[in-house]
Design an enzyme around this catalytic site. Structure first.
Site, mmCIF file in Angstrom:
data_model
loop_
_atom_site.group_PDB
_atom_site.id
_atom_site.type_symbol
_atom_site.label_atom_id
_atom_site.label_comp_id
_atom_site.label_asym_id
_atom_site.label_seq_id
_atom_site.Cartn_x
_atom_site.Cartn_y
_atom_site.Cartn_z
ATOM 1 N N ASN A 155 -13.909 -2.709 -1.164
ATOM 2 C CA ASN A 155 -13.141 -2.364 0.498
ATOM 3 C C ASN A 155 -12.461 -1.139 0.463
ATOM 4 O OD1 ASN A 155 -12.679 -2.062 2.636
ATOM 5 N ND2 ASN A 155 -10.655 -4.047 2.199
ATOM 6 N N TRP A 156 -13.687 -0.203 1.306
ATOM 7 C CA TRP A 156 -13.372 1.253 1.053
ATOM 8 C C TRP A 156 -12.516 1.633 2.231
ATOM 9 C CZ3 TRP A 156 -18.909 4.040 0.803
ATOM 10 C CH2 TRP A 156 -19.577 4.078 -0.434
ATOM 11 N N LYS A 157 -11.681 0.662 3.371
ATOM 12 C CA LYS A 157 -11.135 0.829 4.231
ATOM 13 C C LYS A 157 -11.414 1.959 5.271
ATOM 14 C CE LYS A 157 -7.680 -1.607 2.611
ATOM 15 N NZ LYS A 157 -6.018 -2.322 2.240
ATOM 16 N N HIS B 17 -9.981 -10.056 6.939
ATOM 17 C CA HIS B 17 -8.923 -8.775 6.341
ATOM 18 C C HIS B 17 -7.736 -9.305 7.200
ATOM 19 C CE1 HIS B 17 -7.463 -5.867 3.950
ATOM 20 N NE2 HIS B 17 -7.920 -5.797 3.258
ATOM 21 N N GLU C 30 -5.687 -6.913 6.980
ATOM 22 C CA GLU C 30 -5.423 -5.283 8.522
ATOM 23 C C GLU C 30 -5.982 -5.967 9.865
ATOM 24 O OE1 GLU C 30 -6.691 -2.079 5.627
ATOM 25 O OE2 GLU C 30 -4.891 -3.311 4.736
ATOM 26 N N GLU D 157 -6.294 -13.119 -1.115
ATOM 27 C CA GLU D 157 -6.068 -12.067 -0.515
ATOM 28 C C GLU D 157 -3.945 -12.332 -0.217
ATOM 29 O OE1 GLU D 157 -8.086 -8.150 -1.065
ATOM 30 O OE2 GLU D 157 -8.092 -8.893 1.952
ATOM 31 N N GLY E 40 -2.342 -2.995 -1.628
ATOM 32 C CA GLY E 40 -2.284 -1.602 -1.413
ATOM 33 C C GLY E 40 -0.493 -1.015 -2.515
ATOM 34 N N SER F 91 -4.041 -5.102 -4.957
ATOM 35 C CA SER F 91 -3.783 -4.018 -6.463
ATOM 36 C C SER F 91 -4.389 -4.606 -7.828
ATOM 37 C CB SER F 91 -1.997 -4.117 -6.524
ATOM 38 O OG SER F 91 -2.126 -3.695 -5.134
ATOM 39 N N GLY G 9 -9.359 -3.269 -3.340
ATOM 40 C CA GLY G 9 -9.173 -1.735 -1.824
ATOM 41 C C GLY G 9 -9.140 -0.217 -2.485
ATOM 42 N N GLY G 10 -7.480 -0.247 -2.858
ATOM 43 C CA GLY G 10 -7.699 0.828 -3.715
ATOM 44 C C GLY G 10 -8.147 1.800 -5.259
HETATM 45 C C1 PEP Z 1 -7.828 -5.051 0.033
HETATM 46 O O1 PEP Z 1 -8.178 -3.841 0.845
HETATM 47 O O2 PEP Z 1 -8.001 -5.659 0.313
HETATM 48 C C2 PEP Z 1 -6.607 -4.633 -1.122
HETATM 49 C C3 PEP Z 1 -6.930 -6.199 -1.797
HETATM 50 O O3 PEP Z 1 -6.820 -3.206 -1.412
HETATM 51 P P1 PEP Z 1 -6.225 -3.339 -3.070
HETATM 52 O O4 PEP Z 1 -7.167 -3.205 -3.629
HETATM 53 O O5 PEP Z 1 -5.328 -1.711 -2.645
HETATM 54 O O6 PEP Z 1 -4.785 -3.960 -2.738
#
Ligand code: PEP
Length: 251
Positions: free
Chosen positions: A10-12, A96, A98, A168, A174, A214, A235-236
């Protein structure tokens, strides 16, 4: 039973046109020989068309981070499932954390999006997860069970092959603090039990449940070794080719 692993990035609201295309080209070249797992990236809307073309001919699927719960009409600023399909998008994220916590999307709206995504021919990843307060208050199961049950309301068993669940925990997204394998295993087992009650055991066993929060190259293998963890939503660490490739190629 181990299901086919599904690794998704997920590039957000990150990257730009050039870096997004470069990233997907590097993924396309790097995952050529990886046939035993599903791989998808979720770029921002405006780059989807170009990223779909950059990924063409590879086993990298392209998904959207959101969709409208309506099919078409006077919904300024929204994007429908049909429009996503029209540009070659195959997957979509719904709920998600967010979207739930920053944009106020509740279970009913998430459910309408799940139903619309399926009706529009997309594969839907329904995200669920508790906040730290909810975990500390021993409400994890209550929260994720409700999000799952309400999110799948009206979804018939025949559509389940186009559903993935992503567990999640909000406190792990994050933050650099991933759930332990035991915590992830417990939540995933619970979610599979809920799925079994909503459908049946066979259906519950066939649905993939990704872990997200993470995930990094150095913890992905341990998390993926947990029996009910069938993939990762990243994500990251999905924003750079080397780290996402290392995650996709975990063993
Ligand atoms: C996400 O964006 O769904 C996520 C899990 O981010 P991260 O891996 O950065 O925690």
């Amino acid at each position: 039973m181990k299901r086919k692993p599904f690794l998704a990035g997920n590039w957000k609201m990150n990257l730009d046109r050039k870096s997004g295309v470069e990233l997907v080209r590097a993924l396309r070249d790097g995952v050529g020989g990886v046939g035993d797992r599903d791989i998808a990236v979720f770029p921002p809307f405006v780059y989807l068309d170009e990223i779909v073309r950059a990924a063409a001919g590879s086993n990298v699927r392209v998904g959207a981070q959101n969709l409208c719960d309506e099919k078409n009409g006077a919904f300024t600023g929204e994007v429908s499932a049909e429009m996503l399909r029209d540009v070659g998008v195959t997957h979509v994220l719904v709920g998600h954390s967010e979207r739930r916590h920053l944009f106020g999307e509740g279970d009913e709206l998430c459910n309408r999006k799940v139903v619309r995504g399926l009706a529009g021919g997309l594969h839907v990843i329904l995200c669920v997860g508790e906040t730290l307060d909810e975990r500390d208050g021993a409400r994890t199961e209550q929260v994720i069970g409700r999000q799952l049950t309400k999110g799948l309301a009206g979804v018939d068993a025949g559509s389940l092959e186009r559903i993935t669940i992503a567990y999640e925990p909000v406190w792990a997204i994050g933050t650099g603090r991933n759930a332990t394998p035991a915590q992830a295993g417990e939540a995933h087992r619970y979610l599979r039990g809920v799925l079994s009650g909503l459908y049946d055991e066979r259906a519950a066993n066939s649905i993939r449940i990704q872990y997200g929060g993470s995930v990094k190259p150095d913890n992905v293998a341990t998390l993926m070794a947990v029996p009910d963890v069938d993939g990762a939503l990243v994500g990251g660490a999905a924003l750079k080719a080397d780290s996402f490739l290392a995650i996709v190629r975990y063993n």
